[in-house]
Write a protein that holds these residues in place. Structure first.
Motif, PDB file in Angstrom:
ATOM      1  N   LEU A 487       0.821  -1.209   0.000  1.00 34.41           N
ATOM      2  CA  LEU A 487       0.000   0.000   0.000  1.00 34.41           C
ATOM      3  C   LEU A 487       0.855   1.259   0.000  1.00 34.41           C
ATOM      4  O   LEU A 487       0.548   2.241  -0.685  1.00 34.41           O
ATOM      5  N   LEU A 488       1.946   1.229   0.791  1.00 33.56           N
ATOM      6  CA  LEU A 488       2.802   2.414   0.899  1.00 33.56           C
ATOM      7  C   LEU A 488       3.612   2.667  -0.366  1.00 33.56           C
ATOM      8  O   LEU A 488       3.881   3.826  -0.732  1.00 33.56           O
ATOM      9  N   MET A 489       4.032   1.605  -1.045  1.00 39.77           N
ATOM     10  CA  MET A 489       4.879   1.806  -2.225  1.00 39.77           C
ATOM     11  C   MET A 489       4.076   2.255  -3.445  1.00 39.77           C
ATOM     12  O   MET A 489       4.617   2.856  -4.370  1.00 39.77           O
ATOM     13  N   THR A 490       2.772   1.980  -3.457  1.00 35.05           N
ATOM     14  CA  THR A 490       1.963   2.280  -4.639  1.00 35.05           C
ATOM     15  C   THR A 490       2.017   3.746  -5.058  1.00 35.05           C
ATOM     16  O   THR A 490       2.286   4.054  -6.241  1.00 35.05           O
ATOM     17  N   PRO A 491       1.814   4.707  -4.151  1.00 36.89           N
ATOM     18  CA  PRO A 491       1.877   6.113  -4.596  1.00 36.89           C
ATOM     19  C   PRO A 491       3.237   6.501  -5.155  1.00 36.89           C
ATOM     20  O   PRO A 491       3.318   7.339  -6.066  1.00 36.89           O
ATOM     21  N   THR A 492       4.297   5.921  -4.646  1.00 38.40           N
ATOM     22  CA  THR A 492       5.634   6.315  -5.096  1.00 38.40           C
ATOM     23  C   THR A 492       5.913   5.843  -6.515  1.00 38.40           C
ATOM     24  O   THR A 492       6.813   6.375  -7.172  1.00 38.40           O
ATOM     25  N   ARG A 493       5.144   4.845  -6.998  1.00 39.28           N
ATOM     26  CA  ARG A 493       5.363   4.314  -8.344  1.00 39.28           C
ATOM     27  C   ARG A 493       4.366   4.890  -9.346  1.00 39.28           C
ATOM     28  O   ARG A 493       4.386   4.529 -10.526  1.00 39.28           O
ATOM     29  N   ASN A 494       3.479   5.752  -8.853  1.00 40.88           N
ATOM     30  CA  ASN A 494       2.475   6.382  -9.705  1.00 40.88           C
ATOM     31  C   ASN A 494       3.092   7.596 -10.388  1.00 40.88           C
ATOM     32  O   ASN A 494       3.415   8.596  -9.746  1.00 40.88           O
ATOM     33  N   ALA A 495       3.265   7.532 -11.702  1.00 43.32           N
ATOM     34  CA  ALA A 495       3.930   8.598 -12.455  1.00 43.32           C
ATOM     35  C   ALA A 495       3.166   9.903 -12.415  1.00 43.32           C
ATOM     36  O   ALA A 495       3.730  10.975 -12.674  1.00 43.32           O
ATOM     37  N   GLU A 496       1.871   9.844 -12.091  1.00 48.49           N
ATOM     38  CA  GLU A 496       1.071  11.059 -12.064  1.00 48.49           C
ATOM     39  C   GLU A 496       1.220  11.816 -10.741  1.00 48.49           C
ATOM     40  O   GLU A 496       0.735  12.937 -10.605  1.00 48.49           O
ATOM     41  N   LEU A 497       1.908  11.173  -9.775  1.00 50.89           N
ATOM     42  CA  LEU A 497       2.036  11.786  -8.453  1.00 50.89           C
ATOM     43  C   LEU A 497       3.393  12.467  -8.324  1.00 50.89           C
ATOM     44  O   LEU A 497       4.435  11.864  -8.620  1.00 50.89           O
ATOM     45  N   ALA A 498       3.406  13.694  -7.880  1.00 49.14           N
ATOM     46  CA  ALA A 498       4.664  14.436  -7.701  1.00 49.14           C
ATOM     47  C   ALA A 498       4.434  15.541  -6.679  1.00 49.14           C
ATOM     48  O   ALA A 498       3.320  15.750  -6.194  1.00 49.14           O
ATOM     49  N   GLY A 499       5.522  16.238  -6.320  1.00 43.39           N
ATOM     50  CA  GLY A 499       5.423  17.383  -5.425  1.00 43.39           C
ATOM     51  C   GLY A 499       4.941  17.018  -4.033  1.00 43.39           C
ATOM     52  O   GLY A 499       5.322  15.968  -3.478  1.00 43.39           O
ATOM     53  N   PRO A 500       4.091  17.850  -3.404  1.00 46.03           N
ATOM     54  CA  PRO A 500       3.665  17.639  -2.016  1.00 46.03           C
ATOM     55  C   PRO A 500       3.043  16.274  -1.765  1.00 46.03           C
ATOM     56  O   PRO A 500       3.281  15.664  -0.726  1.00 46.03           O
ATOM     57  N   ALA A 501       2.242  15.776  -2.709  1.00 51.47           N
ATOM     58  CA  ALA A 501       1.594  14.476  -2.507  1.00 51.47           C
ATOM     59  C   ALA A 501       2.631  13.357  -2.446  1.00 51.47           C
ATOM     60  O   ALA A 501       2.532  12.435  -1.618  1.00 51.47           O
ATOM     61  N   LEU A 502       3.659  13.417  -3.307  1.00 52.32           N
ATOM     62  CA  LEU A 502       4.701  12.395  -3.294  1.00 52.32           C
ATOM     63  C   LEU A 502       5.560  12.524  -2.036  1.00 52.32           C
ATOM     64  O   LEU A 502       5.972  11.518  -1.451  1.00 52.32           O
ATOM     65  N   ARG A 503       5.823  13.767  -1.625  1.00 52.05           N
ATOM     66  CA  ARG A 503       6.598  13.959  -0.397  1.00 52.05           C
ATOM     67  C   ARG A 503       5.846  13.388   0.808  1.00 52.05           C
ATOM     68  O   ARG A 503       6.447  12.791   1.705  1.00 52.05           O
ATOM     69  N   THR A 504       4.516  13.540   0.812  1.00 50.57           N
ATOM     70  CA  THR A 504       3.715  12.974   1.893  1.00 50.57           C
ATOM     71  C   THR A 504       3.819  11.452   1.896  1.00 50.57           C
ATOM     72  O   THR A 504       3.942  10.825   2.962  1.00 50.57           O
ATOM     73  N   ALA A 505       3.801  10.850   0.714  1.00 46.95           N
ATOM     74  CA  ALA A 505       3.925   9.390   0.624  1.00 46.95           C
ATOM     75  C   ALA A 505       5.281   8.931   1.169  1.00 46.95           C
ATOM     76  O   ALA A 505       5.374   7.931   1.898  1.00 46.95           O
ATOM     77  N   HIS A 506       6.337   9.652   0.816  1.00 49.79           N
ATOM     78  CA  HIS A 506       7.677   9.305   1.311  1.00 49.79           C
ATOM     79  C   HIS A 506       7.768   9.508   2.824  1.00 49.79           C
ATOM     80  O   HIS A 506       8.424   8.723   3.521  1.00 49.79           O
ATOM     81  N   ARG A 507       7.126  10.549   3.304  1.00 50.97           N
ATOM     82  CA  ARG A 507       7.140  10.804   4.750  1.00 50.97           C
ATOM     83  C   ARG A 507       6.448   9.670   5.498  1.00 50.97           C
ATOM     84  O   ARG A 507       6.928   9.224   6.549  1.00 50.97           O
ATOM     85  N   GLN A 508       5.338   9.177   4.939  1.00 46.87           N
ATOM     86  CA  GLN A 508       4.632   8.052   5.552  1.00 46.87           C
ATOM     87  C   GLN A 508       5.500   6.793   5.555  1.00 46.87           C
ATOM     88  O   GLN A 508       5.501   6.029   6.515  1.00 46.87           O
ATOM     89  N   ILE A 509       6.251   6.584   4.470  1.00 44.42           N
ATOM     90  CA  ILE A 509       7.156   5.422   4.399  1.00 44.42           C
ATOM     91  C   ILE A 509       8.239   5.533   5.471  1.00 44.42           C
ATOM     92  O   ILE A 509       8.584   4.546   6.129  1.00 44.42           O
ATOM     93  N   GLY A 510       8.766   6.736   5.643  1.00 40.41           N
ATOM     94  CA  GLY A 510       9.780   6.940   6.680  1.00 40.41           C
ATOM     95  C   GLY A 510       9.260   6.589   8.059  1.00 40.41           C
ATOM     96  O   GLY A 510       9.933   5.902   8.843  1.00 40.41           O
TER      97      GLY A 510
END
Length: 680
Positions: A487-510
């Motif tokens: 579930l956590l890796m899915t947003p990071t592999r979505n090419a349409e996701l970038a900027g604040p939304a991608l940073r939030t996904a990475h923060r959640q992974i951390g």
């Protein structure tokens, strides 16, 4: 005194220290005790290559104009002047030649007609001598010697006077030696059925020991003992439990028990509360007291009797039994007390095959266990042998090892038995950054300090035992196919996701990797916190969280590093693009360092950061945290080699990938995280 068993150091042992204060040994005893005879025998036995022998009277005879007769005719003040010049000349010769000086001399002159003896010991004597050996010849034998000595004219006296004279000399010398940091030992020249070693053999062995032993030698030899223990018995454990003995493993103080059996239970208390305190010299003096009191056979019997009075705390017994079943856990007892007593205690408990005792008590042991040595040995376990160390102890002598151990546990005993000075010294150490916990034995005892500052743990608590005994080298931990990881890796592999939304996904992974994996690698600690209902409860946080440094490898590692910091809010967060941006002052107080990057391809950048840290701190645990890691980097190459060989460096990642990441533009993670793909 025991028949000492000493030889020259072997090739693997430390050598004598040159450049230090010359070793000058005073050979004392009342007239007729046999000093001159012994001096000649020693001269024949050990030779002149490394030793220089001086008869005090002969030195004065050759120094004073007109010789000994002129000296005897002088006033007291003038005699003192020449005595000081004589010992000064001996000291200079020994320093220039780097030889050990042995000087036969007088301490006191006492005619039976006088009420008190006259000390002829000068300030120069006390500043020059490093050791004094006192010939404790029986007064009856001295009387026979005086009567049979036709070459010297001596005043007639009685055995009772000789006995009083001898006792006065020993008492005064013992006190003066402690005040001036001189080691003192009384030896009896009379062999017994149990100790047939001649006084010449005893003293020659002592001279060899005095020649080599120094504080530096002691520290180096202790390291050799530690390395031998690891090689011969413990192997290569991941975790080592290092324990003090007296008042830690058991409530009893074996030194006190020993002296209760032979003379005065205050013997050691008097020594350590005196001018020497708990110095290297004080522990060496304690060893000489044991030598003076009992020969080898008697000492062994006394140690057996003392051991029979010792009962291990059941909590420690259980812990040591559990540790004995695990190959990855080793146990070492570092005792400032009597090594043989604790070996016998552990033998009775069927633990002697699994627990190594390092300590002294006899000259033949070669070491004394000071607080500084304990600290040095724990440092060696961590830095040289790359082992995770739990240190257990009860007194200020254990603070040095607490400060350098991975985990410090203060054992708090009964209030009547515990160290009186520990409270203030522990407070100072904690103010300087020490993080420790305490265990109460018995459990009903009162804790030291504020339990919010030094939390209480129980040796039998399952969570605590798991944290002590678990494996310490997981190496590589990958979330992989876990449902949460997918579930956590899915947003990071979505090419349409970038900027604040991608940073939030990475923060959640951390945050996820920190709570799910990183906490297991580093470990947790309990602490007391306020409850919403007004009382206090136990909480958990990362072990040494306030001394944890999170380093975000810029710029891709920043969002994940913030997530890790969310999980460990008391930790410090720093940013670095290049290894040389890491400031030494940021590392010096860190107990754990967490390197965070979003993507690891070859591992080259991480390797550079790890090496930079290791240049300054060889033993600090490092955990590398990443979102995705190229699988070949953990199988081959420099990063894989570090993970395999450096047991203090581990990797935690969300997933492995077979894809090599050489992204740019739209495929570069850093550009996607910060919406800079159009600037690339």
């Amino acid at each position: 005194m025991a028949g000492l068993q000493l030889d020259h150091p072997t090739a693997s042992e430390p050598k004598p220290v040159h450049g230090r204060k010359p070793i000058i040994v005073g050979l004392y005893g009342i007239p007729g005790s046999g000093k001159s005879t012994l001096l000649k025998q020693l001269e024949q036995e050990v030779g002149h290559e490394e030793f220089a022998f001086h008869d005090g009277s002969q030195v004065i005879d050759g120094t004073v104009p007109g010789g000994l007769k002129a000296f005897q005719a002088m006033g007291k003040q003038e005699q003192e002047h020449w005595r000081q010049r004589a010992i000064g000349a001996i000291g200079k010769k020994c320093k220039d030649s780097e030889k050990v000086g042995v000087v036969a001399g007088h301490f006191m002159l006492w005619s039976e007609k006088e009420q008190a003896g006259e000390s002829v010991c000068t300030e120069n004597d006390l500043a020059t001598y490093t050791h004094i050996i006192y010939l404790d010849t029986r007064p009856e034998a001295i009387m026979d010697q005086r009567l049979g000595d036709l070459e010297r004219s001596r005043e007639s006296t009685t055995v009772n006077h000789l006995r009083r004279w001898q006792q006065q000399e020993k008492d005064q010398l013992r006190q003066l030696c402690r005040e001036h940091h001189i080691l003192f030992l009384s030896v009896s020249p009379h062999p017994t059925k149990l100790d047939k070693v001649s006084v010449m053999t005893k003293v020659s062995r002592l001279l060899r020991d005095f020649q080599y032993h120094s504080e530096k030698y002691n520290a180096e030899y202790a390291k050799i003992k530690l390395d031998e223990a690891l090689g011969a018995r413990l192997g290569r454990p991941e975790t080592v439990l290092v324990l003090d003995a007296d008042k830690t493993l058991a409530a009893q103080d074996t030194g006190t028990l020993f002296w209760q059996m032979v003379s005065d239970e205050e013997t050691l208390k008097t020594l350590f509360s005196g001018p020497l305190r708990y110095s290297y010299t004080a522990f060496r003096q304690a060893t000489l007291l044991y030598e003076e009191t009992a020969n080898n056979w008697e000492f062994e019997g006394l140690c057996q009797a003392v051991a029979a009075k010792v009962t291990l705390h059941p909590e420690f017994m259980s812990l040591l039994q559990k540790a004995a079943e695990l190959k990855h856990v080793g146990v070492i007892v570092l005792t400032s007390g009597l090594r043989r007593v604790w070996e016998k205690v552990l033998e009775t408990a069927s633990l002697s095959n699994n627990v190594t005792v390092i300590g002294g008590g006899r000259i033949a042991d070669g070491i004394v266990m000071t607080g500084a040595v304990k600290g040095a040995l724990v440092s060696r376990l961590r830095e040289h042998h790359q082992m995770y160390v739990w240190a257990f102890g009860d007194s200020p002598l254990d603070l040095d090892m607490f400060k350098v151990a991975d985990q410090a546990i203060v054992v708090v005993g009964d209030e009547q038995m515990r160290s009186k000075s520990m409270e203030s010294e522990l407070t100072t150490a904690m103010d300087d950054g020490l993080q420790a916990r305490q265990v109460l034995l018995p459990r009903t005892g009162s804790p030291r300090l504020d339990i919010a500052k030094i939390p209480v743990v129980e040796l039998t608590d399952e969570d605590f035992l798991e944290s002590v005994l678990r494996r310490r080298s997981p190496g590589v931990l990958i979330a992989g196919d876990r449902t949460s990881a997918k579930l956590l890796m899915t947003p990071t592999r979505n090419a349409e996701l970038a900027g604040p939304a991608l940073r939030t996904a990475h923060r959640q992974i951390g945050w996820y990797l920190a709570t799910e994996f990183l906490a297991d690698v580093v470990g947790l600690e309990k602490y007391v916190m306020p409850h919403v209902l007004g009382h206090t409860i136990t909480g958990y946080r990362l072990a040494h969280e306030r001394q944890t440094l999170i380093i975000a490898l810029m710029r891709g590692g920043d969002p994940m590093a913030i997530g890790v910091n969310d999980a460990f809010p008391a930790a410090s967060l720093a940013h670095a693009k290049h290894p040389d941006e890491i400031k030494p002052q940021n590392l010096e107080k860190s107990r754990t360092i967490i390197l965070v990057d979003s993507v690891i391809n070859t591992g080259k950048s991480v390797v550079e950061f790890v090496r930079r840290i290791r240049e300054q701190y060889a033993s600090v645990p490092i955990v590398v945290v990443a979102n995705v890691v190229q699988d070949q980097s953990v199988l081959h190459g420099e990063f894989a080699q570090i993970l395999e060989q450096d047991t203090k460096t581990n990797l935690v990642a969300l997933r492995l990938s077979t894809t090599k990441f050489t992204g740019s533009g739209m495929t570069d993670t850093g550009n996607r995280l910060f919406n800079t793909t159009h600037l690339d």
